[in-house]
Design a protein around this motif. Structure first.
Motif, PDB file in Angstrom:
ATOM      1  N   PRO A  38      37.630  47.744  43.023  1.00 52.59           N
ATOM      2  CA  PRO A  38      38.827  48.067  42.241  1.00 52.59           C
ATOM      3  C   PRO A  38      38.468  48.578  40.851  1.00 52.59           C
ATOM      4  O   PRO A  38      37.622  47.996  40.158  1.00 52.59           O
ATOM      5  N   GLY A  39      39.116  49.641  40.495  1.00 51.80           N
ATOM      6  CA  GLY A  39      38.814  50.313  39.227  1.00 51.80           C
ATOM      7  C   GLY A  39      39.089  51.779  39.425  1.00 51.80           C
ATOM      8  O   GLY A  39      39.953  52.136  40.215  1.00 51.80           O
ATOM      9  N   GLY A  40      38.361  52.626  38.758  1.00 51.48           N
ATOM     10  CA  GLY A  40      38.572  54.054  38.936  1.00 51.48           C
ATOM     11  C   GLY A  40      37.734  54.868  37.982  1.00 51.48           C
ATOM     12  O   GLY A  40      36.926  54.324  37.234  1.00 51.48           O
ATOM     13  N   GLY A  41      37.947  56.161  38.067  1.00 52.00           N
ATOM     14  CA  GLY A  41      37.210  57.064  37.187  1.00 52.00           C
ATOM     15  C   GLY A  41      38.133  57.665  36.158  1.00 52.00           C
ATOM     16  O   GLY A  41      39.358  57.606  36.287  1.00 52.00           O
ATOM     17  N   LEU A  79      48.232  45.071  41.833  1.00 55.54           N
ATOM     18  CA  LEU A  79      48.122  46.049  42.907  1.00 55.54           C
ATOM     19  C   LEU A  79      46.830  46.855  42.799  1.00 55.54           C
ATOM     20  O   LEU A  79      46.089  47.015  43.755  1.00 55.54           O
ATOM     21  N   MET A  80      46.575  47.347  41.605  1.00 54.62           N
ATOM     22  CA  MET A  80      45.406  48.182  41.402  1.00 54.62           C
ATOM     23  C   MET A  80      44.121  47.388  41.648  1.00 54.62           C
ATOM     24  O   MET A  80      43.088  47.947  41.942  1.00 54.62           O
ATOM     25  N   ASN A  81      44.230  46.089  41.477  1.00 57.40           N
ATOM     26  CA  ASN A  81      43.040  45.271  41.655  1.00 57.40           C
ATOM     27  C   ASN A  81      42.939  44.693  43.061  1.00 57.40           C
ATOM     28  O   ASN A  81      42.140  43.829  43.327  1.00 57.40           O
ATOM     29  N   ASN A  82      43.800  45.192  43.954  1.00 52.75           N
ATOM     30  CA  ASN A  82      43.743  44.756  45.336  1.00 52.75           C
ATOM     31  C   ASN A  82      42.912  45.769  46.130  1.00 52.75           C
ATOM     32  O   ASN A  82      43.346  46.886  46.360  1.00 52.75           O
ATOM     33  N   PRO A  83      41.714  45.350  46.568  1.00 51.14           N
ATOM     34  CA  PRO A  83      40.822  46.322  47.204  1.00 51.14           C
ATOM     35  C   PRO A  83      41.398  46.905  48.490  1.00 51.14           C
ATOM     36  O   PRO A  83      41.164  48.069  48.801  1.00 51.14           O
ATOM     37  N   VAL A  84      42.174  46.114  49.235  1.00 54.36           N
ATOM     38  CA  VAL A  84      42.753  46.633  50.477  1.00 54.36           C
ATOM     39  C   VAL A  84      43.737  47.745  50.163  1.00 54.36           C
ATOM     40  O   VAL A  84      43.693  48.838  50.719  1.00 54.36           O
TER      41      VAL A  84
END
Lengths: 103, 282, 437
Positions: free
Chosen positions: C221-224, C377-382
């Motif tokens: 979880p995260g992003g660019g 939500l953003m930190n939910n890997p699924v």
């Protein structure tokens, strides 16, 4: 080097961390600002610091973790992720340490 | 004791980078620092003041940005600082620099009070000549001792200087006023203190001397006063490093590992064997 | 000569940290005639600061109306982009905005500008000093200690940043936990202004803010992120630390984090934007995920106000990130509370507590709670893996048929089947997702 026609770039590859870090500037403190209790590291199963310290200050050797503070970027990650709480973490004194310019 | 300590404001060495496209030095945003080898000199001066009382004055010949370095030294505990700065001093080699510094020390001696000691670092990280101490002493005709590790006052106008050479530790009795250069590893500098930084901001203990104050013959300063000629510069090719990390159990383990690793490397083992033969070691 | 009796050892206010929040507080208080000591551990050139790259202007203009004219602004953000990445497949949305409300800047330069404002307004600005301790007496903050030096103040404003060592030492907050923290790793790529303007198709003062989701973090979880400066591009990754640790533990992540950033830099879709650029800097900083859990239980304590990152005031919605403007605004509220206290009988806790109340009444606090769901939500890997994956399959079926193409409906149904998600799940989850966003 021969003429330009005989030279061809075949591939471009990502850089190694040690080369990327050449772009940074430090004024290294005489004293380490981070102290690692290696005795605690011995019992650490996953050693997340080796992967997550963005400056690669934690290196795995045959005899366990080797830590060097000189290239630290002072983010604080190691302190937060260390499952063994083996890290005594401080900021460098006297304005020493990383010197960011374009961040 | 009144002690003058020299400081040079130099580019941080780790910051010297080459643009891969143009091959020129990247200087953008490169910060300067107090020459690290000056730090033991400052520390020695402050320790002498702690022991014998008196005053420590930092001195630099530099363009005005060096004020940041002087501020740092005042942060460590230096009492006041003098910036000697003028266009006619630009482009100076060590001879022209030491001339200005010597004249500034004379001026301090005359106008502020008797100078007992001037202390310089071993050398600078940006030119590594190690000239300044010796040359300043020559201009002033003061005794000079280098590689100093510690200094003790033995009577009112004499100090005992211990210096560490490659083969011996020597004690020297030196008459004051004198000039001393410290060994680069002599002393660990103290950190900056909050109270000293407040003092810097409140009192601004900083003097700037231009050539109007110094009244030196411009023919003896700056580029004009510099006989040094750069005949040629040579790029030193970068040696690829293997960057192996080994955490030894003890000294013996470290030595064994090092010899084993070197002997496994073709080039290194040859060089090692040659060195051992020539050195006559077993 | 060192400890002259006439040296000031007592101030009205001591501000710890000359980042955006500390500088704003020091500036406003100095302007109102308070005797302010602003202390910074770096050299006062912003040199310890690092962030993604974008700043929202309106809250900052309330402190510095001259911001647009004077501040070291690199480019105003006129284009917002969001990309989803899976292998070499990429879906990108672009929104061309009308208003200019945010800009890209080097935080180093911006912090330097702000702290200079504070100093020019009359704050005593001291650099290269690390504070060891906020000194408490009878339950009240009475000053700070650095090494052997104690300096007294009526009010201490803690603007020490995300690591908040001092608050931890006081026992006001718990030890930093990876659950609410993400690591940002950044490269600054120097490529030239004309390159940026032609490849991003923007004007001379205009720029792009770009958020990237999906594979670039290898599922963590995260992003660019990508932000355009004047002649360089800031890019990098944000990785949730707790999840990163879990990935390491499960053997799903066994590389150095810098390798992920480098792979992102060499991704064929993004690479052309900075092809021949050289790395002018590499760095990292922690950021807050789940601000509502990171906040201290109070923003004001007797003699002590907490501002900026140390107070957990950073909004991360997954597609926008606001830290600098929140920091400045909290500095403003802190300064106002100190002024209120002076005008209403003194620096009592009752008076300083107006800061706590005003933070809770502010747009920031409201926003942080409003977007709480997004963080979960953003930190939910699924969630983070499933939906981009479905979307990718749909796109593939719609556009990559060599002879025949699927209808959108069929593409979606097939994609759901392949990803083992029922249509009803999709609808209910999507509804929940939209609601939480």
């Amino acid at each position: 080097m021969s003429s330009a026609q005989n030279v061809e770039k075949k591939e471009e590859k990502p850089m190694k961390l040690e080369d990327i870090l050449q772009s940074d500037i430090w004024n290294v403190d005489e004293d380490p600002h981070i102290i690692v209790d290696y005795n605690k590291c011995k019992n650490c199963p996953n050693k997340p610091c080796v992967y997550l310290c963005p400056a690669g200050c934690y290196v795995l050797s045959d005899n366990g973790i080797v830590f060097s503070y000189e290239g630290c970027v002072e983010c604080g990650t190691c302190r937060v992720i260390c499952p063994m709480e083996a890290i005594t973490w401080n900021y460098p004194k006297s304005g020493k340490g990383i010197f960011y310019r374009f961040t | 004791m009144r002690i003058v300590v020299g400081m040079k404001w130099v580019p941080g060495t780790t910051s010297v980078r080459i643009d891969p496209k143009t091959g020129t030095l990247i200087r953008e945003g490169v910060p300067s620092i107090v020459n690290p080898h000056d730090m033991p000199a400052v520390e020695l001066a402050l320790q002498l003041k702690d022991t014998y009382g008196g005053e420590v004055i930092a001195l630099t010949m530099s363009p005005p940005p060096a004020i940041r370095g002087l501020e740092y030294l005042i942060g460590m505990g230096v009492d006041r600082a003098i910036l000697v700065s003028d266009r006619v001093y630009a482009g100076a080699d060590t001879l022209a620099t030491s001339y200005v510094l010597a004249k500034a020390i004379e001026k301090i001696d005359k106008e502020i009070g008797k100078v007992d000691l001037a202390i310089f670092g071993q050398e600078t990280i940006d030119s590594s000549t190690a000239h300044i101490g010796a040359q300043t002493a020559s201009w002033l005709d003061w005794p000079y001792i280098y590689y100093a590790h510690s200094v003790k006052l033995i009577d009112n106008n004499k100090v005992l200087v211990e210096r560490v050479l490659e083969n011996a530790i020597e004690d020297w009795e030196v008459e004051l006023p004198a000039i001393i250069s410290t060994h680069m590893k002599a002393l660990k500098p103290r950190p900056v203190r909050l109270i000293n930084k407040i003092r810097y901001k409140v009192e601004k203990p900083l003097i700037t001397w231009t050539n109007n104050d110094m009244k030196l013959d411009p023919r003896c300063t700056g580029l004009k006063g510099s006989p040094t000629i750069v005949a040629k510069t040579v790029d030193v090719p970068e040696v690829p490093r293997k960057k192996v990390v080994y955490k030894p159990k003890d000294g013996e383990d470290a030595a064994k590992w090092l010899i084993k690793t070197l002997m496994e490397d073709e080039k290194a083992s040859k060089a090692l064997i040659k060195a051992l033969k020539e050195g006559g070691a077993k | 000569m060192n400890n002259l009796p006439d040296l000031p050892t007592k101030f009205d206010v001591i501000v710890i940290g000359a980042g955006p929040s500390g500088s704003a507080a020091a500036y406003l208080l100095a302007k109102k005639g308070f005797k302010v000591l602003l202390i910074e551990r770096g050299r006062g050139l912003g040199d310890k600061n690092l962030y993604g790259g974008r700043v929202y202007a309106p809250p900052i203009r309330e402190v510095w109306p001259e911001l647009d004219k004077e501040a070291p602004i690199q480019r105003w953000v006129t284009k917002e982009r969001i990309s989803m990445v899976q292998g070499e497949k990429v879906i990108t949305f672009e929104y061309k905005a009308e208003k200019k409300i945010s800009f890209v800047s080097y935080l180093t330069q911006l912090s330097q500008w702000m702290s200079k404002k504070a100093e020019d307004a009359g704050a005593l600005f001291v650099t290269e000093v690390t504070i060891d301790e906020i000194v408490m007496k009878d339950g009240k903050a009475v000053g700070v200690r650095s090494g052997p030096d104690f300096i007294e103040a009526d009010v201490v404003i803690d603007a020490e940043g995300v690591n908040r060592l001092l608050l931890e030492r006081l026992g006001i907050v718990e030890r930093l936990k990876p659950d609410n923290i993400a690591l940002g790793v950044k490269e600054v790529l120097k490529t030239g202004a004309s390159n940026i303007e032609s490849s991003f198709n923007v004007g001379p003062n205009e720029g792009v803010a770009w958020v990237i989701m999906g594979d670039v973090t290898k599922g963590i979880p995260g992003g660019g992120f990508i932000y355009t400066n004047k002649d360089s591009i800031s890019m990098g990754l944000v990785l949730h630390l707790k999840h990163s640790m879990n990935f390491i533990e499960n053997g799903k992540f066994d590389e150095h984090v810098s390798k992920l950033v480098e792979e992102f830099r060499f991704h064929p879709y993004f690479r052309p934007y900075w092809k021949d650029a050289i790395i002018s800097e590499y760095g990292a900083h922690l950021t807050i995920e789940g601000a509502t859990h990171f906040m201290p239980s109070k923003f004001a304590y007797p003699g002590l106000l907490i501002v900026g990152d140390a107070a957990g005031l950073l909004l991360s919605t997954g597609y926008t990130f606001r830290g600098v403007d929140y920091a400045v605004y909290s500095g403003k509220l802190a300064a106002e509370a100190v002024e209120y206290a002076r005008n209403n009988g003194g620096f009592t806790y009752e008076n300083l507590e107006t800061y706590d109340k005003n933070i809770r009444r502010s747009f920031m606090y409201n926003e942080l709670f409003k977007h709480r769901g997004a963080e979960l939500l953003m930190n939910n890997p699924v969630m983070m893996a499933k939906y981009p994956s479905i979307l990718m399959r749909v796109m593939e079926k719609m556009f990559e048929g060599e002879y025949t193409q699927e209808t959108i409906y069929n593409a979606l149904m097939q994609a759901l089947k392949e990803e083992k998600v029922g249509p009803f799940d999709l609808i209910s989850q999507a509804f929940g997702m939209v609601k939480s966003l």
